[in-house]
Enzyme design. Structure first.
Site, mmCIF file in Angstrom:
data_model
loop_
_atom_site.group_PDB
_atom_site.id
_atom_site.type_symbol
_atom_site.label_atom_id
_atom_site.label_comp_id
_atom_site.label_asym_id
_atom_site.label_seq_id
_atom_site.Cartn_x
_atom_site.Cartn_y
_atom_site.Cartn_z
ATOM 1 N N GLY A 170 28.317 25.541 9.740
ATOM 2 C CA GLY A 170 26.701 25.638 9.906
ATOM 3 C C GLY A 170 27.134 27.545 10.312
ATOM 4 O O GLY A 170 26.004 28.526 10.961
ATOM 5 N N ARG B 125 37.465 18.136 15.892
ATOM 6 C CA ARG B 125 36.878 18.723 16.853
ATOM 7 C C ARG B 125 36.383 18.108 18.559
ATOM 8 O O ARG B 125 36.515 19.349 19.263
ATOM 9 C CB ARG B 125 35.329 18.771 16.556
ATOM 10 C CG ARG B 125 34.932 19.075 15.229
ATOM 11 C CD ARG B 125 33.924 18.766 14.990
ATOM 12 N NE ARG B 125 32.978 20.212 14.691
ATOM 13 C CZ ARG B 125 31.635 19.863 13.271
ATOM 14 N NH1 ARG B 125 31.226 18.254 13.421
ATOM 15 N NH2 ARG B 125 31.458 20.777 13.046
ATOM 16 N N GLY C 155 33.466 23.055 9.798
ATOM 17 C CA GLY C 155 33.668 21.735 10.888
ATOM 18 C C GLY C 155 34.341 20.888 9.068
ATOM 19 O O GLY C 155 35.599 20.637 8.817
ATOM 20 N N LYS D 233 26.642 24.778 -3.151
ATOM 21 C CA LYS D 233 25.375 25.093 -3.257
ATOM 22 C C LYS D 233 25.028 26.774 -2.884
ATOM 23 O O LYS D 233 25.524 27.386 -1.666
ATOM 24 C CB LYS D 233 24.615 24.398 -2.270
ATOM 25 C CG LYS D 233 24.060 22.931 -2.666
ATOM 26 C CD LYS D 233 23.124 22.145 -1.935
ATOM 27 C CE LYS D 233 22.312 21.170 -2.070
ATOM 28 N NZ LYS D 233 21.487 20.687 -0.872
HETATM 29 C C1 3PG Z 1 28.441 20.647 11.752
HETATM 30 O O1 3PG Z 1 28.968 19.489 11.607
HETATM 31 O O2 3PG Z 1 28.133 20.970 10.777
HETATM 32 C C2 3PG Z 1 27.788 20.274 13.672
HETATM 33 O O3 3PG Z 1 28.333 19.628 13.767
HETATM 34 C C3 3PG Z 1 25.783 20.317 13.377
HETATM 35 O O4 3PG Z 1 25.613 19.588 12.860
HETATM 36 P P1 3PG Z 1 24.244 18.573 12.431
HETATM 37 O O5 3PG Z 1 24.415 20.438 10.776
HETATM 38 O O6 3PG Z 1 23.585 17.819 11.632
HETATM 39 O O7 3PG Z 1 23.522 19.959 13.028
#
Ligand code: 3PG
Ligand code: MG
Length: 408
Positions: free
Chosen positions: A387, A37, A363, A202
């Protein structure tokens, strides 16, 4: 409407630009274990420096509770960013406090400053809009313009992701532009056959995406811990493997819906079953419908897809034109249970060489494939947001993109 780009900010010579990046990298004992990242954030920062701007970089790291916590300091990230940029990078020991204010005031033309973790401030993630807005205006005071480039966090309505963008001239950075272009290709014009490979632990995290993808794909391949809920939904014994009992009905619904739509849901035909959840656990591959007949009986835990399934998944991938993959096939952190994930990664790399388009979404999945020895160049695209990319594919309107002018 397309995203506003950096060009829309006009002449940046001598100006201060705030870059909201996602530098939320995995750390182990203060050491960065995957810098993907940070690397992904470099092109935008270089572009802005090249345009004559001074750059203030901000990010969250982990989920600290709205107060400083040294375990989540961005200091090691600032150091790594300096190495990647090959230039001096200043670091402020707080986000908007005295240290940050002093560092911003002292920032030289074409200088780079990293602020401490945004989430050390309760205003960043506050539910209360006024609290968020107040924090955003403290950030806004630092700069003339904001470039949002933290793709991994665009699904969060947080102060630096949405509020700040309304307070200053704002635009998407190069990373967000590229991520959105790839995801729009998947949602608008995926070349068939389109296969989606889902793993991870999950089912509940994947419900919405399964729902919205079923009508769009030819094949949905399921591995990872979530596969056991699928096997259970088919009435198969799964020993002590991961199960989300309350998801069984939803999964039955997907199996039926897939049949109606003529979509193949491809499940493993064999499973690597272990005596316990440990790197050095005894293990053996057994048919997926005979998990409890392994040497470990009903105590056996499925920790990876078996070799026959790995080969079948690989061929589903390489015979597609478009593939999106999110989530490991097994407990890849333990080398004995990484073969399934490796096989899927290899198949995506093979697809890329054969001219197909494969996207590694997320990620965690991206860090996993790099940890297994692959590089980003092996794939069509490696997304920095797990996400965020899933929610984009679900068809959600992501607040961090809306704030940059995006609409379908
Ligand atoms: C992640 O690693 O999914 C992003 O950096 C977002 O982080 P978060 O899910 O803690 O908001
Ligand atoms: Mg995450």
């Amino acid at each position: 409407m397309p995203l506003r780009t950096i060009e829309s900010l006009g002449d940046l010579e001598g100006r201060r630009v705030f870059v909201r990046a996602d530098l939320n990298v995995p750390l182990k004992d203060g050491t960065i274990t995957d810098d993907g990242r940070i690397r992904a954030s470099v092109p935008t920062i270089e572009r802005l420096l090249g345009a004559g701007a001074a750059v203030i970089v901000a990010s969250h790291l982990g989920r600290p509770d709205g107060a400083p916590d040294p375990a989540y300091s961005l200091a090691p990230v600032a150091t790594r960013l300096g190495e990647l940029l090959g230039r001096r990078v200043e670091f402020a020991a707080d986000t908007v406090g005295e240290a940050a204010q002093r560092a911003v005031a002292a920032l030289e033309p074409r200088g780079v400053l990293v602020l401490e973790n945004l989430r050390f401030n309760a205003g960043e993630t506050a539910k209360d809009a006024e609290e968020r807005a107040a924090f955003a205006s403290q950030l806004a005071a630092f700069a003339d313009a904001v470039v949002s480039d933290g793709f991994g966090v665009v699904h969060r309505a947080q102060a630096s992701v949405t509020d700040l963008e309304g307070l200053l001239p704002s635009a998407a950075g190069l990373l967000i532009e590229r991520e959105v272009a790839v995801l729009e290709r998947l949602t608008k014009s995926p070349e068939a056959p389109y296969t989606v490979v889902l793993g991870g632990s999950k089912v509940s995290d994947k419900l919405a995406v399964i729902d919205s993808l079923l009508p769009k794909v030819q094949t949905l391949v399921v591995g990872g811990g979530m596969l056991f809920t699928f096997l259970a939904a088919q009435g198969r014994p799964i020993g002590a493997s991961l199960l989300e009992e309350d998801m069984i009905d939803a999964v039955r619904g997907y199996l039926a819906k897939a049949e109606t739509l003529g979509v193949t849901i491809q499940l493993p035909t064999d499973i690597v079953v272990a005596s316990r959840f440990a790197a050095d656990a005894e293990h053996e591959a057994v048919p997926a419908d005979a998990i409890e007949s392994s040497s470990f009986g009903a105590q056996g835990i499925g920790l990876d897809i078996g070799p026959e399934s790995a080969a079948a998944f690989a061929s589903a991938i390489t015979s597609s034109k478009t593939v999106f993959w999110n989530g490991p096939m097994g407990v890849f952190e333990f080398p004995a249970f990484a073969a399934g994930t490796k096989a899927v990664a290899q198949a995506l790399a093979d697809l890329d060489r054969a001219g197909g388009f494969g996207v590694v979404g997320g990620g965690d999945s991206a860090a996993a494939v790099r940890g297994l020895g692959f590089s980003d160049e092996d794939f069509g695209h490696v997304s920095t947001g797990g996400g965020a990319s899933l929610e984009f594919l679900e068809g959600k309107r992501l607040p961090g993109l809306i704030a940059l002018g995006w609409s379908e």
